[in-house]
Structures are given as C-alpha cells and as structure tokens.
Scaffold this motif. Structure first.
Motif, PDB file in Angstrom:
ATOM      1  N   ASP A 118       9.700  -1.912  -6.852  1.00 42.17           N
ATOM      2  CA  ASP A 118       8.509  -2.417  -7.534  1.00 42.17           C
ATOM      3  C   ASP A 118       7.278  -2.250  -6.639  1.00 42.17           C
ATOM      4  O   ASP A 118       7.400  -1.889  -5.466  1.00 42.17           O
ATOM      5  CB  ASP A 118       8.716  -3.888  -7.916  1.00 42.17           C
ATOM      6  N   THR A 119       6.110  -2.544  -7.182  1.00 45.40           N
ATOM      7  CA  THR A 119       4.852  -2.295  -6.454  1.00 45.40           C
ATOM      8  C   THR A 119       4.626  -3.204  -5.248  1.00 45.40           C
ATOM      9  O   THR A 119       3.699  -2.985  -4.481  1.00 45.40           O
ATOM     10  CB  THR A 119       3.645  -2.425  -7.412  1.00 45.40           C
ATOM     11  N   ASN A 120       5.484  -4.216  -5.077  1.00 47.45           N
ATOM     12  CA  ASN A 120       5.346  -5.129  -3.934  1.00 47.45           C
ATOM     13  C   ASN A 120       6.274  -4.754  -2.773  1.00 47.45           C
ATOM     14  O   ASN A 120       6.375  -5.478  -1.789  1.00 47.45           O
ATOM     15  CB  ASN A 120       5.627  -6.569  -4.353  1.00 47.45           C
ATOM     16  N   SER A 121       6.968  -3.622  -2.910  1.00 45.86           N
ATOM     17  CA  SER A 121       7.960  -3.230  -1.905  1.00 45.86           C
ATOM     18  C   SER A 121       7.566  -1.951  -1.167  1.00 45.86           C
ATOM     19  O   SER A 121       6.694  -1.210  -1.606  1.00 45.86           O
ATOM     20  CB  SER A 121       9.324  -3.041  -2.573  1.00 45.86           C
ATOM     21  N   ASN A 134      -5.772  -5.679 -15.851  1.00 45.34           N
ATOM     22  CA  ASN A 134      -5.721  -7.144 -15.895  1.00 45.34           C
ATOM     23  C   ASN A 134      -5.071  -7.752 -14.649  1.00 45.34           C
ATOM     24  O   ASN A 134      -4.274  -8.689 -14.738  1.00 45.34           O
ATOM     25  CB  ASN A 134      -4.968  -7.617 -17.152  1.00 45.34           C
ATOM     26  N   GLY A 135      -5.414  -7.180 -13.509  1.00 42.72           N
ATOM     27  CA  GLY A 135      -4.898  -7.713 -12.251  1.00 42.72           C
ATOM     28  C   GLY A 135      -3.466  -7.341 -11.930  1.00 42.72           C
ATOM     29  O   GLY A 135      -2.862  -7.870 -11.001  1.00 42.72           O
ATOM     30  N   ILE A 136      -2.918  -6.404 -12.711  1.00 42.79           N
ATOM     31  CA  ILE A 136      -1.523  -5.962 -12.502  1.00 42.79           C
ATOM     32  C   ILE A 136      -1.497  -4.455 -12.273  1.00 42.79           C
ATOM     33  O   ILE A 136      -2.215  -3.696 -12.933  1.00 42.79           O
ATOM     34  CB  ILE A 136      -0.642  -6.317 -13.721  1.00 42.79           C
ATOM     35  N   HIS A 137      -0.682  -4.000 -11.345  1.00 44.39           N
ATOM     36  CA  HIS A 137      -0.540  -2.565 -11.122  1.00 44.39           C
ATOM     37  C   HIS A 137       0.399  -1.958 -12.158  1.00 44.39           C
ATOM     38  O   HIS A 137       1.432  -2.541 -12.497  1.00 44.39           O
ATOM     39  CB  HIS A 137       0.016  -2.293  -9.713  1.00 44.39           C
ATOM     40  N   ILE A 138      -0.010  -0.801 -12.659  1.00 42.69           N
ATOM     41  CA  ILE A 138       0.800  -0.076 -13.639  1.00 42.69           C
ATOM     42  C   ILE A 138       1.434   1.130 -12.947  1.00 42.69           C
ATOM     43  O   ILE A 138       0.747   1.956 -12.341  1.00 42.69           O
ATOM     44  CB  ILE A 138      -0.055   0.407 -14.828  1.00 42.69           C
ATOM     45  N   MET A 145      -2.511   2.968 -12.377  1.00 41.93           N
ATOM     46  CA  MET A 145      -3.781   2.269 -12.536  1.00 41.93           C
ATOM     47  C   MET A 145      -3.593   0.766 -12.354  1.00 41.93           C
ATOM     48  O   MET A 145      -2.478   0.285 -12.162  1.00 41.93           O
ATOM     49  CB  MET A 145      -4.368   2.545 -13.933  1.00 41.93           C
ATOM     50  N   GLU A 146      -4.710   0.060 -12.440  1.00 41.09           N
ATOM     51  CA  GLU A 146      -4.691  -1.399 -12.393  1.00 41.09           C
ATOM     52  C   GLU A 146      -5.183  -1.898 -13.743  1.00 41.09           C
ATOM     53  O   GLU A 146      -6.156  -1.394 -14.305  1.00 41.09           O
ATOM     54  CB  GLU A 146      -5.621  -1.889 -11.276  1.00 41.09           C
ATOM     55  N   PRO A 199       0.799  -1.234   0.000  1.00 40.37           N
ATOM     56  CA  PRO A 199       0.000   0.000   0.000  1.00 40.37           C
ATOM     57  C   PRO A 199       0.830   1.282   0.000  1.00 40.37           C
ATOM     58  O   PRO A 199       0.364   2.325  -0.472  1.00 40.37           O
ATOM     59  CB  PRO A 199      -0.831  -0.116   1.285  1.00 40.37           C
ATOM     60  N   ASN A 200       2.056   1.210   0.509  1.00 45.84           N
ATOM     61  CA  ASN A 200       2.907   2.403   0.543  1.00 45.84           C
ATOM     62  C   ASN A 200       3.382   2.826  -0.848  1.00 45.84           C
ATOM     63  O   ASN A 200       3.932   3.920  -1.013  1.00 45.84           O
ATOM     64  CB  ASN A 200       4.118   2.164   1.455  1.00 45.84           C
ATOM     65  N   MET A 201       3.158   1.940  -1.843  1.00 51.39           N
ATOM     66  CA  MET A 201       3.527   2.288  -3.217  1.00 51.39           C
ATOM     67  C   MET A 201       2.386   3.002  -3.950  1.00 51.39           C
ATOM     68  O   MET A 201       2.532   3.396  -5.109  1.00 51.39           O
ATOM     69  CB  MET A 201       3.917   1.023  -3.990  1.00 51.39           C
ATOM     70  N   ALA A 202       1.263   3.180  -3.275  1.00 52.77           N
ATOM     71  CA  ALA A 202       0.077   3.811  -3.888  1.00 52.77           C
ATOM     72  C   ALA A 202       0.377   5.125  -4.624  1.00 52.77           C
ATOM     73  O   ALA A 202      -0.145   5.353  -5.727  1.00 52.77           O
ATOM     74  CB  ALA A 202      -1.008   4.023  -2.827  1.00 52.77           C
ATOM     75  N   PRO A 203       1.200   6.022  -4.065  1.00 50.69           N
ATOM     76  CA  PRO A 203       1.468   7.295  -4.755  1.00 50.69           C
ATOM     77  C   PRO A 203       2.144   7.137  -6.117  1.00 50.69           C
ATOM     78  O   PRO A 203       2.108   8.043  -6.946  1.00 50.69           O
ATOM     79  CB  PRO A 203       2.401   8.039  -3.780  1.00 50.69           C
ATOM     80  N   TYR A 204       2.769   5.972  -6.344  1.00 47.07           N
ATOM     81  CA  TYR A 204       3.502   5.761  -7.591  1.00 47.07           C
ATOM     82  C   TYR A 204       2.766   4.869  -8.580  1.00 47.07           C
ATOM     83  O   TYR A 204       3.291   4.549  -9.653  1.00 47.07           O
ATOM     84  CB  TYR A 204       4.876   5.138  -7.287  1.00 47.07           C
TER      85      TYR A 204
END
Length: 253
Positions: free
Chosen positions: A188-191, A36-40, A33-34, A25-30
């Motif tokens: 990456d979006t998982n960090s 096909n189930g992947i964050h862009i 969009m979402e 969630p801390n990557m939200a500012p970066y």
C-alpha cells in the motif's frame, strides 16, 4: 498465465491508497494522483507488477516449490486462508511465530509435538492421563493448532513468501530476506516497496481488493501446479515406454 485486468482491479477498489500524510515517498512511482486527501494507486502499474509476480509464482510452482502466505490482519485472514487452502499451500493468519523461518527447526519441533498429541489420542495413551493432564494437553494442542496448524505439512523452508501488508508483517519480511527467500507483497502507499522482491502496489486494507489480487495470483499458481502434474505424468509415461522397449529387446534376444 492469468492476466490482471485493470477494470476488475478498479471495481475491487485496489486503487485506494492511504491518506496522503501517511504515505511512503518510495511509493511515488506507483501513485497516479491525490484525491480528497487520499493517494490513488496507478492501476496500470499494478497490473504490470501483478503479471510479473504471477509469472514468477507460476514458474516456482511448476517446479513443485511451496509458497508461504502471510496475513494476520482481520480483513485479510479469511481471504488468504481460503485461497491458500485451495492451493494446498502453507499459511499464517494468526500471530507470526518469531523465528518461524530463521529458527525453523524449533517450529518443526512444535509441529511434531502437535502430531505426537494426535498420536496419543489415537493409540489410547491420552486416556491413561489424569483429567487435569488431559485438560492441559488439550489446551496445548488447541494453541498449537491455532498458530501452526496451517503449516503442519511444511517440512522444509518455503521457496517464497507472499505477504499482505508488508508494514504489519515486517518480521516475516525481515526473516525471509535474511534467508534469501524471495518476498511477494501487496504494498500500500504507506509502505516501502524496496523491502520486497515482487511489489504488487494496491489497497491492502479492503477484503475485496485483497481477494481480487489473490484470485489472479491463485490462477497462476494453479496453472503452475497443473504444469507440474502434466510434466510428472509425461515423465512417468516416458519411463514406462522405455521400460517396455527394454523388455521387448530382452524378449527378442
């Protein structure tokens, strides 16, 4: 300073993040969009953050500082080794040696051991050993080279650490933070971006993405190194001029 280009970042796939269920969630500012189930990832923000990181790295290297590059994942190892070697910077692409930074004295001892083996081979001492001993020494040397060969010339702690995948290299990040060494990272979006000082949001899983980011970073470091070289040459010329003027003054007396 080298500038990040959004179009180039897009073509390299820097915008592809992880599956949404794996996000931090801390990557939200970066995140833009979402899909096909992947964050862009928002590449406009990536470009801004990359420029900030490059500016800081250029400043560091123009002062003659060393940056340690860390990437042990398969997709990043060769890319990082290539760029770091070109820049004459230390790098770790095999297993991170625990205490690499926090217990640097011990790491230096291991590097000296590697150098002493090289000296044995040069002065002939190696040949006086038994066949079994030579085999053991060779194995030890190969193991040291694999893990520490790329930092053999690093005689002091680095002034900064550049990490690809801060989640995987969390021990390196923790050690650097403990010592107050600034950390630059492809995040990456998982960090958790709060773990590093200079966040470069983007895909840390694809070689093309990593190479794209490191190409921009490398250009900035090269510019810093060129500035350092120019400053040293200028100081040398000024020193020679002062020396020549002083000699002329003495000759005139």
């Amino acid at each position: 300073m080298a500038k990040a280009n959004v179009k180039d970042l897009l073509e390299a796939g820097v915008h592809f993040g992880h599956m949404t269920r794996k996000w931090n969630p801390n990557m939200a500012p970066y995140i833009f969009m979402e899909k096909n189930g992947i964050h862009i990832v928002d590449l406009h923000k990536t470009a801004v953050k990359l420029d900030e990181a490059c500016s800081a790295l250029e400043k560091l290297t123009s002062a003659g500082k060393k940056v340690l590059f860390v990437a042990t994942k398969k997709q990043a190892k060769e890319v990082v080794a290539k760029h770091a070697a070109e820049l004459n910077m230390p790098y770790i692409t095999e297993r991170w040696p625990g205490g690499m930074l926090t217990n640097f004295v011990t790491i230096r001892k291991a590097v000296k051991k590697m150098n002493s083996i090289d000296k044995m081979k040069k002065d002939g001492t190696f040949e006086t050993l038994s066949k079994k001993e030579r085999l053991q020494v060779d194995r030890q040397r190969a193991n040291l080279e694999k893990n520490l060969g790329s930092i053999a010339d690093m005689v002091r702690l680095p002034s900064a650490v550049f990490v690809v995948d801060i989640l995987r290299e969390h021990i390196a990040v923790t050690e650097a933070k403990k010592l107050g060494i600034p950390v630059f990272g492809i995040v990456d979006t998982n960090s958790d971006p709060r773990k590093v000082d200079f966040v470069i949001p983007g895909n840390d899983d694809a070689s093309k993405s990593i190479d794209m980011i490191l190409s921009v970073v490398s250009e900035s470091i090269k510019e810093g190194q060129s500035q350092r070289k120019a400053d040293k040459e200028k100081s040398k010329e000024e020193g020679e001029k002062v020396s020549a003027d002083t000699d002329a003054d003495f000759d005139g007396e």
